[in-house]
Design a protein around this motif. Structure first.
Motif, PDB file in Angstrom:
ATOM      1  N   VAL A  80       7.789   1.562 -20.118  1.00  0.00           N
ATOM      2  CA  VAL A  80       8.643   1.229 -19.775  1.00  0.00           C
ATOM      3  C   VAL A  80       8.867  -0.884 -20.608  1.00  0.00           C
ATOM      4  O   VAL A  80       9.998  -1.248 -20.065  1.00  0.00           O
ATOM      5  N   PHE A  81       8.334  -1.073 -20.220  1.00  0.00           N
ATOM      6  CA  PHE A  81       7.595  -2.751 -21.238  1.00  0.00           C
ATOM      7  C   PHE A  81       7.368  -2.396 -22.522  1.00  0.00           C
ATOM      8  O   PHE A  81       6.459  -2.442 -23.227  1.00  0.00           O
ATOM      9  N   ASP A  82       8.599  -2.540 -23.304  1.00  0.00           N
ATOM     10  CA  ASP A  82       8.542  -2.432 -24.727  1.00  0.00           C
ATOM     11  C   ASP A  82       8.416  -3.703 -25.545  1.00  0.00           C
ATOM     12  O   ASP A  82       9.845  -4.732 -26.140  1.00  0.00           O
ATOM     13  N   ASN A  83       7.271  -4.334 -26.180  1.00  0.00           N
ATOM     14  CA  ASN A  83       7.275  -5.653 -27.120  1.00  0.00           C
ATOM     15  C   ASN A  83       8.054  -6.911 -25.856  1.00  0.00           C
ATOM     16  O   ASN A  83       9.019  -7.259 -26.515  1.00  0.00           O
ATOM     17  N   GLU A  84       7.337  -6.308 -24.697  1.00  0.00           N
ATOM     18  CA  GLU A  84       7.706  -8.009 -23.457  1.00  0.00           C
ATOM     19  C   GLU A  84       8.873  -7.516 -23.251  1.00  0.00           C
ATOM     20  O   GLU A  84      10.175  -8.436 -22.557  1.00  0.00           O
ATOM     21  N   VAL A  85      10.332  -6.671 -23.436  1.00  0.00           N
ATOM     22  CA  VAL A  85      11.067  -6.160 -22.949  1.00  0.00           C
ATOM     23  C   VAL A  85      11.468  -5.298 -22.737  1.00  0.00           C
ATOM     24  O   VAL A  85      10.276  -3.636 -22.283  1.00  0.00           O
ATOM     25  N   HIS A  86      11.799  -4.949 -21.292  1.00  0.00           N
ATOM     26  CA  HIS A  86      11.480  -4.280 -19.823  1.00  0.00           C
ATOM     27  C   HIS A  86      13.160  -3.465 -19.907  1.00  0.00           C
ATOM     28  O   HIS A  86      14.453  -3.225 -20.381  1.00  0.00           O
ATOM     29  N   ILE A  87      12.450  -1.787 -20.476  1.00  0.00           N
ATOM     30  CA  ILE A  87      13.459  -1.045 -21.076  1.00  0.00           C
ATOM     31  C   ILE A  87      13.431   0.091 -19.623  1.00  0.00           C
ATOM     32  O   ILE A  87      14.119   1.326 -19.990  1.00  0.00           O
ATOM     33  N   GLY A  88      12.652  -0.010 -18.428  1.00  0.00           N
ATOM     34  CA  GLY A  88      12.425   0.697 -17.343  1.00  0.00           C
ATOM     35  C   GLY A  88      13.864   0.654 -16.633  1.00  0.00           C
ATOM     36  O   GLY A  88      14.889  -0.687 -16.614  1.00  0.00           O
ATOM     37  N   GLU A  89      14.088   1.530 -16.089  1.00  0.00           N
ATOM     38  CA  GLU A  89      15.649   1.801 -15.588  1.00  0.00           C
ATOM     39  C   GLU A  89      15.190   2.661 -13.878  1.00  0.00           C
ATOM     40  O   GLU A  89      14.303   3.791 -13.829  1.00  0.00           O
ATOM     41  N   MET A  90      14.623   2.277 -12.874  1.00  0.00           N
ATOM     42  CA  MET A  90      15.059   2.821 -11.452  1.00  0.00           C
ATOM     43  C   MET A  90      16.333   3.823 -11.096  1.00  0.00           C
ATOM     44  O   MET A  90      17.356   2.937 -10.948  1.00  0.00           O
ATOM     45  N   ALA A  91      16.605   4.995 -11.682  1.00  0.00           N
ATOM     46  CA  ALA A  91      17.391   6.302 -11.240  1.00  0.00           C
ATOM     47  C   ALA A  91      17.176   6.675 -10.084  1.00  0.00           C
ATOM     48  O   ALA A  91      15.825   7.147  -9.974  1.00  0.00           O
ATOM     49  N   HIS A  92      18.072   6.850  -9.651  1.00  0.00           N
ATOM     50  CA  HIS A  92      18.426   7.519  -7.873  1.00  0.00           C
ATOM     51  C   HIS A  92      18.237   9.345  -8.044  1.00  0.00           C
ATOM     52  O   HIS A  92      19.521   9.598  -9.255  1.00  0.00           O
ATOM     53  N   ILE A  93      17.361   9.492  -7.539  1.00  0.00           N
ATOM     54  CA  ILE A  93      17.657  10.692  -7.856  1.00  0.00           C
ATOM     55  C   ILE A  93      19.410  12.155  -7.238  1.00  0.00           C
ATOM     56  O   ILE A  93      19.925  12.420  -7.496  1.00  0.00           O
ATOM     57  N   ILE A  94      19.547  11.272  -5.768  1.00  0.00           N
ATOM     58  CA  ILE A  94      20.906  11.093  -5.250  1.00  0.00           C
ATOM     59  C   ILE A  94      21.368  10.217  -5.670  1.00  0.00           C
ATOM     60  O   ILE A  94      21.111   8.828  -5.230  1.00  0.00           O
ATOM     61  N   ALA A  95      22.371  10.206  -6.041  1.00  0.00           N
ATOM     62  CA  ALA A  95      23.752   8.813  -6.418  1.00  0.00           C
ATOM     63  C   ALA A  95      24.015   7.790  -4.983  1.00  0.00           C
ATOM     64  O   ALA A  95      23.603   8.811  -4.124  1.00  0.00           O
ATOM     65  N   LYS A  96      23.813   7.091  -5.820  1.00  0.00           N
ATOM     66  CA  LYS A  96      24.545   5.799  -4.179  1.00  0.00           C
ATOM     67  C   LYS A  96      25.636   6.155  -3.934  1.00  0.00           C
ATOM     68  O   LYS A  96      25.648   5.989  -2.813  1.00  0.00           O
ATOM     69  N   SER A  97      26.312   6.725  -4.869  1.00  0.00           N
ATOM     70  CA  SER A  97      27.763   6.971  -4.037  1.00  0.00           C
ATOM     71  C   SER A  97      28.315   8.655  -3.936  1.00  0.00           C
ATOM     72  O   SER A  97      26.938   8.972  -5.236  1.00  0.00           O
ATOM     73  N   SER A  98      28.606   9.124  -3.422  1.00  0.00           N
ATOM     74  CA  SER A  98      28.552  10.072  -3.314  1.00  0.00           C
ATOM     75  C   SER A  98      29.487  11.026  -4.759  1.00  0.00           C
ATOM     76  O   SER A  98      29.864  11.855  -5.504  1.00  0.00           O
ATOM     77  N   GLY A  99      30.700  10.254  -5.785  1.00  0.00           N
ATOM     78  CA  GLY A  99      30.886  10.694  -6.604  1.00  0.00           C
ATOM     79  C   GLY A  99      30.253  10.687  -8.279  1.00  0.00           C
ATOM     80  O   GLY A  99      30.081  11.424  -8.965  1.00  0.00           O
ATOM     81  N   GLY A 100      28.476   9.780  -7.795  1.00  0.00           N
ATOM     82  CA  GLY A 100      27.830   9.778  -8.866  1.00  0.00           C
ATOM     83  C   GLY A 100      26.439  11.514  -9.022  1.00  0.00           C
ATOM     84  O   GLY A 100      27.184  12.061  -8.272  1.00  0.00           O
ATOM     85  N   ALA A 101      26.010  11.751 -10.372  1.00  0.00           N
ATOM     86  CA  ALA A 101      25.254  12.943 -10.452  1.00  0.00           C
ATOM     87  C   ALA A 101      24.415  13.134  -8.725  1.00  0.00           C
ATOM     88  O   ALA A 101      23.876  12.398  -8.609  1.00  0.00           O
ATOM     89  N   ARG A 102      24.472  13.931  -8.253  1.00  0.00           N
ATOM     90  CA  ARG A 102      23.830  14.599  -7.462  1.00  0.00           C
ATOM     91  C   ARG A 102      24.077  14.178  -5.928  1.00  0.00           C
ATOM     92  O   ARG A 102      23.862  14.011  -4.975  1.00  0.00           O
ATOM     93  N   GLY A 103      25.422  12.895  -6.214  1.00  0.00           N
ATOM     94  CA  GLY A 103      25.922  11.995  -4.846  1.00  0.00           C
ATOM     95  C   GLY A 103      26.255  12.841  -3.948  1.00  0.00           C
ATOM     96  O   GLY A 103      26.206  12.247  -2.777  1.00  0.00           O
ATOM     97  N   ASN A 104      26.662  14.343  -3.543  1.00  0.00           N
ATOM     98  CA  ASN A 104      26.336  15.173  -2.954  1.00  0.00           C
ATOM     99  C   ASN A 104      25.477  15.594  -1.329  1.00  0.00           C
ATOM    100  O   ASN A 104      26.341  16.513  -0.642  1.00  0.00           O
ATOM    101  N   GLU A 105      24.102  15.718  -2.599  1.00  0.00           N
ATOM    102  CA  GLU A 105      23.025  16.503  -1.382  1.00  0.00           C
ATOM    103  C   GLU A 105      22.989  15.570  -0.221  1.00  0.00           C
ATOM    104  O   GLU A 105      23.285  14.506  -0.396  1.00  0.00           O
ATOM    105  N   GLU A 106      22.428  16.210   0.443  1.00  0.00           N
ATOM    106  CA  GLU A 106      22.055  15.592   1.559  1.00  0.00           C
ATOM    107  C   GLU A 106      20.853  14.786   1.545  1.00  0.00           C
ATOM    108  O   GLU A 106      19.642  15.269   0.235  1.00  0.00           O
ATOM    109  N   ILE A 107      20.575  13.260   2.120  1.00  0.00           N
ATOM    110  CA  ILE A 107      19.749  12.813   2.584  1.00  0.00           C
ATOM    111  C   ILE A 107      19.204  12.284   3.432  1.00  0.00           C
ATOM    112  O   ILE A 107      20.319  11.446   4.429  1.00  0.00           O
ATOM    113  N   VAL A 108      18.238  12.061   3.621  1.00  0.00           N
ATOM    114  CA  VAL A 108      17.637  11.702   4.880  1.00  0.00           C
ATOM    115  C   VAL A 108      17.151  10.523   5.265  1.00  0.00           C
ATOM    116  O   VAL A 108      17.797   9.450   5.829  1.00  0.00           O
TER     117      VAL A 108
END
Length: 261
Positions: A26-54
């Motif tokens: 995720v570091f390509d030629n000193e450029v950061h191309i990585g992303e910290m993806a949410h497994i359950i989205a931050k909001s309920s409208g996002g990907a998998r956002g309606n799943e329960e999380i503890v």
């Protein structure tokens, strides 16, 4: 509240700074191309956002390190990249990273097993060999069992595999193969006599179901069983391919070398 530094360090550290799916740095030629993806989205409208999380949605447990391309793919295809699948991908990736340092010799052994198996089994053609089931099947499918059993005799120290995730995938694959092949190579009782389910191979190397000698009800039952076993085998086979591609890039799945007399 954003993602805390301890959570970021843990995520990047355990993933070795690589995409959990394609393994791209995720570091390509000193450029950061990585992303910290949410497994359950931050909001309920996002990907998998309606799943329960503890836990907190910004916690390490709900994050997976990805490259930008796979982050987009994961969020645009939530029906495939389910919460369960993403947790599994993350866990397998982190286990693979750890194996390089915690048990390098064991990983070498697993790679040796896979390379030997791929060399003597036409692995990439297995789906093709079973394509016409329940009507017919290519005899070369039996190389899976033949070579696996030969490997147990010649290299007993290589199996079971050390990587527990790899072992689980391979076990389901080989178990699925035997359940399918046992029907193909088996017999059906017809009025007190044992009738082979499939014929001997023809000049093209195909076995055909012996419909001429089996009653309709027996053929129907065989068809149903073969459909189920074929589906289970192909599912396990596909999962094994995906796992090896993600975690064992040293292994060439298409390295099969036909035996020459």
């Amino acid at each position: 509240m954003g993602i805390s530094n301890p959570e970021i360090k843990k995520l990047y550290g355990l993933a070795a700074g690589r995409c959990s799916i394609c393994k791209l740095n995720v570091f390509d030629n000193e450029v950061h191309i990585g992303e910290m993806a949410h497994i359950i989205a931050k909001s309920s409208g996002g990907a998998r956002g309606n799943e329960e999380i503890v836990r907190n949605r910004n916690s390490y447990e709900n994050l997976i390190l990805l490259c930008a391309n796979h982050h987009t793919e994961v969020d645009q295809n939530p029906s495939y990249y389910t919460v369960e699948r993403l947790h599994k991908i993350k866990s397998e990736h982190e286990s693979t990273v750890a194996s390089h340092f915690e048990s390098p010799n064991e990983r070498v052994g697993d790679i040796s097993f896979l390379k030997l198996f791929m060399r003597f089994v036409p692995f990439t053609q297995l789906r093709y060999f079973t394509e016409h089931l329940p009507v017919s099947v290519n005899l070369k499918l039996c190389t899976v069992g033949d070579m696996f059993e030969a490997g147990l005799v010649d290299n007993p120290h290589l199996y079971p595999l050390n990587d527990t995730n790899l072992q689980a995938h391979f076990h389901l694959f080989i178990e699925g193969y035997y359940e399918l092949w046992n029907i193909i190579s088996g017999f059906t009782n017809v009025d007190g006599r044992q009738q082979a389910n499939f014929s001997q191979a023809d000049d093209r190397g195909y076995l055909h179901m012996e419909r001429r000698y089996l009653p309709y009800e027996k053929v129907k039952k065989l068809n149903e069983s073969l459909d189920i076993k074929k589906s289970n085998f192909i599912s396990a086979y596909s999962a094994l391919i995906d796992f090896i591609r993600r975690n064992y890039k040293e292994v060439d799945l298409g390295s099969y070398e036909p035996y020459k007399i």
